[in-house]
Design a protein around this motif. Structure first.
Motif, mmCIF file in Angstrom:
data_model
loop_
_atom_site.group_PDB
_atom_site.id
_atom_site.type_symbol
_atom_site.label_atom_id
_atom_site.label_comp_id
_atom_site.label_asym_id
_atom_site.label_seq_id
_atom_site.Cartn_x
_atom_site.Cartn_y
_atom_site.Cartn_z
ATOM 1 N N PRO A 265 0.817 -1.223 0.000
ATOM 2 C CA PRO A 265 0.000 0.000 0.000
ATOM 3 C C PRO A 265 0.846 1.268 0.000
ATOM 4 C CG PRO A 265 -0.940 -1.602 1.514
ATOM 5 C CD PRO A 265 0.375 -2.166 1.057
ATOM 6 N N PHE A 266 1.979 1.249 0.700
ATOM 7 C CA PHE A 266 2.879 2.402 0.666
ATOM 8 C C PHE A 266 3.472 2.582 -0.733
ATOM 9 C CE2 PHE A 266 7.375 3.717 0.813
ATOM 10 C CZ PHE A 266 7.215 5.030 1.206
ATOM 11 N N TRP A 267 3.877 1.489 -1.378
ATOM 12 C CA TRP A 267 4.432 1.581 -2.725
ATOM 13 C C TRP A 267 3.388 2.032 -3.746
ATOM 14 C CZ3 TRP A 267 9.216 1.773 -4.542
ATOM 15 C CH2 TRP A 267 10.249 1.402 -3.682
ATOM 16 N N ALA A 268 2.136 1.681 -3.500
ATOM 17 C CA ALA A 268 1.065 2.149 -4.388
ATOM 18 C C ALA A 268 0.987 3.678 -4.369
ATOM 19 C CB ALA A 268 -0.268 1.543 -3.970
ATOM 20 N N ILE A 269 1.116 4.261 -3.166
ATOM 21 C CA ILE A 269 1.103 5.717 -3.042
ATOM 22 C C ILE A 269 2.319 6.322 -3.742
ATOM 23 C CG2 ILE A 269 1.189 7.637 -1.406
ATOM 24 C CD1 ILE A 269 -0.158 5.778 0.650
ATOM 25 N N LEU A 270 3.481 5.701 -3.545
ATOM 26 C CA LEU A 270 4.707 6.236 -4.131
ATOM 27 C C LEU A 270 4.645 6.210 -5.661
ATOM 28 C CD1 LEU A 270 8.263 5.646 -2.807
ATOM 29 C CD2 LEU A 270 7.840 5.459 -5.257
ATOM 30 N N VAL A 271 4.201 5.095 -6.228
ATOM 31 C CA VAL A 271 4.116 4.986 -7.691
ATOM 32 C C VAL A 271 3.095 5.974 -8.243
ATOM 33 C CG1 VAL A 271 3.432 3.448 -9.584
ATOM 34 C CG2 VAL A 271 4.915 2.601 -7.762
ATOM 35 N N ALA A 272 1.980 6.145 -7.546
ATOM 36 C CA ALA A 272 0.972 7.117 -7.987
ATOM 37 C C ALA A 272 1.555 8.526 -8.002
ATOM 38 C CB ALA A 272 -0.248 7.068 -7.067
ATOM 39 N N GLY A 273 2.379 8.843 -7.013
ATOM 40 C CA GLY A 273 3.007 10.158 -6.968
ATOM 41 C C GLY A 273 3.991 10.382 -8.103
ATOM 42 N N LEU A 274 4.724 9.343 -8.477
ATOM 43 C CA LEU A 274 5.673 9.461 -9.580
ATOM 44 C C LEU A 274 4.967 9.806 -10.893
ATOM 45 C CD1 LEU A 274 7.990 6.382 -8.855
ATOM 46 C CD2 LEU A 274 8.576 8.790 -8.537
ATOM 47 N N GLY A 275 3.942 9.041 -11.222
ATOM 48 C CA GLY A 275 3.212 9.300 -12.469
ATOM 49 C C GLY A 275 2.479 10.623 -12.436
ATOM 50 N N ASN A 276 1.894 10.937 -11.280
ATOM 51 C CA ASN A 276 1.146 12.185 -11.153
ATOM 52 C C ASN A 276 2.040 13.399 -11.388
ATOM 53 O OD1 ASN A 276 -1.330 13.756 -9.997
ATOM 54 N ND2 ASN A 276 0.411 14.516 -8.851
ATOM 55 N N ASN A 277 3.210 13.407 -10.754
ATOM 56 C CA ASN A 277 4.057 14.590 -10.843
ATOM 57 C C ASN A 277 4.672 14.777 -12.218
ATOM 58 O OD1 ASN A 277 3.433 15.053 -8.184
ATOM 59 N ND2 ASN A 277 5.539 15.485 -7.587
ATOM 60 N N TRP A 278 4.899 13.678 -12.932
ATOM 61 C CA TRP A 278 5.403 13.848 -14.300
ATOM 62 C C TRP A 278 4.370 14.620 -15.137
ATOM 63 C CZ3 TRP A 278 10.026 11.897 -16.614
ATOM 64 C CH2 TRP A 278 10.135 12.195 -17.972
ATOM 65 N N ILE A 444 -1.500 6.405 -16.954
ATOM 66 C CA ILE A 444 -2.232 5.142 -17.040
ATOM 67 C C ILE A 444 -1.527 4.048 -16.234
ATOM 68 C CG2 ILE A 444 -2.950 3.311 -18.617
ATOM 69 C CD1 ILE A 444 -3.333 5.541 -20.756
ATOM 70 N N ALA A 445 -0.207 3.972 -16.358
ATOM 71 C CA ALA A 445 0.555 2.930 -15.656
ATOM 72 C C ALA A 445 0.420 3.067 -14.144
ATOM 73 C CB ALA A 445 2.021 3.002 -16.065
ATOM 74 N N ASP A 446 0.564 4.286 -13.616
ATOM 75 C CA ASP A 446 0.501 4.435 -12.162
ATOM 76 C C ASP A 446 -0.916 4.224 -11.648
ATOM 77 O OD1 ASP A 446 -0.909 6.944 -11.019
ATOM 78 O OD2 ASP A 446 0.249 7.850 -12.616
ATOM 79 N N ALA A 447 -1.923 4.582 -12.451
ATOM 80 C CA ALA A 447 -3.315 4.384 -12.029
ATOM 81 C C ALA A 447 -3.632 2.901 -11.865
ATOM 82 C CB ALA A 447 -4.266 5.026 -13.032
ATOM 83 N N ILE A 448 -3.126 2.075 -12.782
ATOM 84 C CA ILE A 448 -3.358 0.630 -12.701
ATOM 85 C C ILE A 448 -2.671 0.048 -11.463
ATOM 86 C CG2 ILE A 448 -2.866 -1.571 -13.819
ATOM 87 C CD1 ILE A 448 -3.186 -0.105 -16.528
ATOM 88 N N PHE A 449 -1.432 0.468 -11.207
ATOM 89 C CA PHE A 449 -0.694 -0.029 -10.041
ATOM 90 C C PHE A 449 -1.432 0.328 -8.747
ATOM 91 C CE2 PHE A 449 2.577 -0.245 -6.806
ATOM 92 C CZ PHE A 449 3.350 -1.331 -7.189
ATOM 93 N N TYR A 450 -1.921 1.551 -8.683
ATOM 94 C CA TYR A 450 -2.634 1.991 -7.483
ATOM 95 C C TYR A 450 -3.938 1.202 -7.298
ATOM 96 C CZ TYR A 450 -4.439 5.157 -3.901
ATOM 97 O OH TYR A 450 -4.934 5.679 -2.726
ATOM 98 N N LEU A 451 -4.639 0.954 -8.380
ATOM 99 C CA LEU A 451 -5.886 0.178 -8.300
ATOM 100 C C LEU A 451 -5.644 -1.212 -7.713
ATOM 101 C CD1 LEU A 451 -7.916 0.847 -11.586
ATOM 102 C CD2 LEU A 451 -8.734 1.125 -9.235
ATOM 103 N N VAL A 452 -4.538 -1.809 -8.059
ATOM 104 C CA VAL A 452 -4.257 -3.182 -7.635
ATOM 105 C C VAL A 452 -3.778 -3.246 -6.186
ATOM 106 C CG1 VAL A 452 -2.829 -5.224 -8.054
ATOM 107 C CG2 VAL A 452 -3.759 -3.932 -9.991
ATOM 108 N N PHE A 453 -2.920 -2.315 -5.766
ATOM 109 C CA PHE A 453 -2.210 -2.483 -4.493
ATOM 110 C C PHE A 453 -2.569 -1.488 -3.388
ATOM 111 C CE2 PHE A 453 0.789 -4.297 -7.672
ATOM 112 C CZ PHE A 453 0.776 -5.598 -7.198
ATOM 113 N N ALA A 454 -3.344 -0.466 -3.662
ATOM 114 C CA ALA A 454 -3.641 0.538 -2.633
ATOM 115 C C ALA A 454 -4.562 -0.030 -1.555
ATOM 116 C CB ALA A 454 -4.278 1.766 -3.267
ATOM 117 N N SER A 455 -4.527 0.577 -0.374
ATOM 118 C CA SER A 455 -5.372 0.169 0.740
ATOM 119 C C SER A 455 -5.876 1.406 1.475
ATOM 120 C CB SER A 455 -4.591 -0.722 1.716
ATOM 121 O OG SER A 455 -5.365 -1.003 2.869
#
Length: 528
Positions: A265-278, A444-455
């Motif tokens: 769940p922490f990594w889901a937040i981190l990956v979402a932040g990476l894609g968002n900020n780009w 798109i990539a970070d959104a999919i990762f967040y959907l799968v692993f976020a809590s």
């Protein structure tokens, strides 16, 4: 837990006053951060950007680009240099994320957030002098500005962890972080007006002074925690304290680094932040340049068109947060579902809009509409991944936000530099198309990762200190209730010291004392 009535809370709850003050702080925070993105258009000589753009002839625009009233800039900086200047802020911003979050947890968010903006205001005064010295000096000052502002976002997460009841987190966090959009909305038109009337240098002097006035108000109005606030009702204090009792420890706990860094769940937040900020900083930093070079708009129109989408983002973020918290309070949707839905809207929506830009390149109206929709839909992130740290680990929300926002600062710097590299002396729709495709793919990539692993659930490692103490207490009770066979241990057999470990006295009594140690089951501790 039901909140008390507004009358019982003094009609205006203090936690919302704190949120509004933090909102205004974010307005000035972003004003100092993004004013360069528009001001640089006035600082750079007009022919530096215009000579390489074929948009005028390719799209057969009617020539309504009236720049006669625009002041011609004094600096000969190409697109690559401009991208380094605007993105250099994030080189400094990266390094104070984690220290800023942890410091806010230790000494309080009030001092860290306010102190960061006092420092940023003072640095801003030196920008005109640095610009006239050299582009390198300006880049260095922008790096220092980033260093000073790096603690602002993590410290507000620490503020939320102590002031926001769980079922109000989406609304309070959205109020605070909407200041970033409001700062952009205010910064662009205000900067354009100041440039038009007083020149580009005055932008930095005036906005720095405005920020210092807010800093004084911040230190007078805001306290670190409800317990330290002397101007709020006891009813509201009790409500906030009770609502946070199960998740927020009063004492600062050591960070469970291994558990946090191995948490999906922490990594889901981190990956979402990476894609968002780009994607977010590609648009925030380079939209004014695109509007000038590819849509051929003057600086006043540019300011309005660049700032307007952030008004849409602000409004949409408030709508999503209110809707999300209402659905959670009524138990219609879980916290996890609300976070995932909001985040998907905030990332997949902009990705679709950016992909569609290639279909309407010469249509100014449609292009501006797509930019407006793309940026507006990003308002969903404040009910999505942005507040998710407080859900999974409120005790370490500031530190975790520092980690994720620090990591997300890397694309915040790389994305504008990439745009500069792709468009340097090549201001064509084809090159800008590459810019938008990269951003859409990462969204798109970070959104999919967040959907799968976020809590949306509090993680077990958030209570690591409490669990450790309970283990020691259980051992004490067990030693008193179930003594070793044939012996009755003294009353002082096991004692707990302040940090939750066993004291030397307890160890001596349990292991060394001759009346007790011979019956201890671990043979390694027995004497001959």
């Amino acid at each position: 837990m039901e909140p008390p009535t507004l009358k019982e809370q003094g009609y205006v709850p203090k936690r919302y006053i704190v949120a509004i003050m933090a909102f205004l702080g974010m307005v000035f925070n972003y004003m100092l951060r993004v004013n360069m993105n528009l001001t640089i258009v006035a600082m750079v000589s007009s022919h530096t950007n215009n000579t390489t753009s074929p948009a005028q002839s390719q799209c057969n625009y009617e020539d309504n680009y009236d720049n006669s009233s625009d002041t011609d800039g004094e600096f000969e900086w190409d697109e690559w240099t401009q991208s380094l200047i605007t993105s250099s802020f994030f080189v400094g911003y990266l390094w104070t994320q984690i220290p800023g979050g942890r410091l806010a947890e230790l000494v309080g968010a009030r001092l860290v957030f306010g102190g960061a903006l006092v420092t940023a205001s003072c640095i801003t005064f030196f920008i005109p002098l640095a610009a006239r010295s050299s582009s390198g000096a300006l880049i260095a000052v922008r790096v220092l500005l980033g260093l000073s502002e790096g603690a602002t976002f993590p410290s507000t997460h620490a503020l939320l962890a102590t002031w926001a009841p769980p079922l109000e987190r989406s609304v309070l966090s959205t109020i605070i972080y909407a200041g970033s959009q409001a700062g952009t909305i205010v910064a662009f038109p205000l900067s354009a007006a100041i440039i038009d009337g007083l020149g580009w240098e005055a932008v930095f002097y005036i906005e720095a002074c405005m920020t210092l006035v807010w800093c004084l108000a911040w230190f007078l109005v805001v306290a670190d925690t409800p317990d330290k606030d002397t101007h709020m009702t006891q009813v509201e204090k009790d409500y906030i304290t009770a609502s946070l009792a199960d998740s927020k420890d009063k004492k600062t706990s050591p960070v469970p680094w291994r558990s946090a860094l191995t948490s999906l769940p922490f990594w889901a937040i981190l990956v979402a932040g990476l894609g968002n900020n780009w994607g977010f900083y590609t648009l925030l930093t380079d939209l004014p340049l695109y509007i000038k070079n590819m849509l051929h708009q003057d600086i006043k129109s540019n300011a309005v068109l660049s700032g307007l989408p952030y008004l849409g983002m602000w409004i949409f973020s408030l709508v999503v947060s209110l809707t999300g918290d209402t659905l959670r309070k009524k138990a219609i949707l879980s916290t996890q579902t609300v976070r995932k839905v909001a985040n998907t809207i905030g990332h997949i929506g902009p990705a679709v809009c950016l992909l569609c830009l290639s279909l309407v390149e010469c249509d100014r109206g449609a292009t501006i509409a797509l930019f407006f929709i793309a940026i507006s839909l990003q308002g969903g992130i404040y009910t999505g991944f942005m507040v998710n740290h407080v859900d999974i680990a409120p005790n370490f929300a500031g530190t975790l936000f520092g980690i994720t926002n620090g990591a997300a600062t890397i694309p915040s710097f790389i994305a504008p530099v990439t745009v500069g590299a792709l468009t340097n002396n090549k201001q064509t729709f084809g090159q800008w198309r590459k810019v938008f495709y990269i951003s859409a793919g990462l969204y798109i990539a970070d959104a999919i990762f967040y959907l799968v692993f976020a809590s949306g659930k509090e993680q077990e490692w958030n209570k690591v200190t409490e669990t450790s103490k309970n283990t020691v207490k259980d051992a004490i009770e067990d030693s008193r209730s179930h003594p070793a066979v044939g012996k009755t241990p003294p009353a002082t057999a096991l004692k707990e010291c302040n940090n939750g470990t066993l004291t030397t006295e307890a160890y001596d009594t349990y292991v060394v004392d001759t009346s007790f140690h011979n019956t201890f089951h671990n043979k390694a501790f027995q004497e001959d």
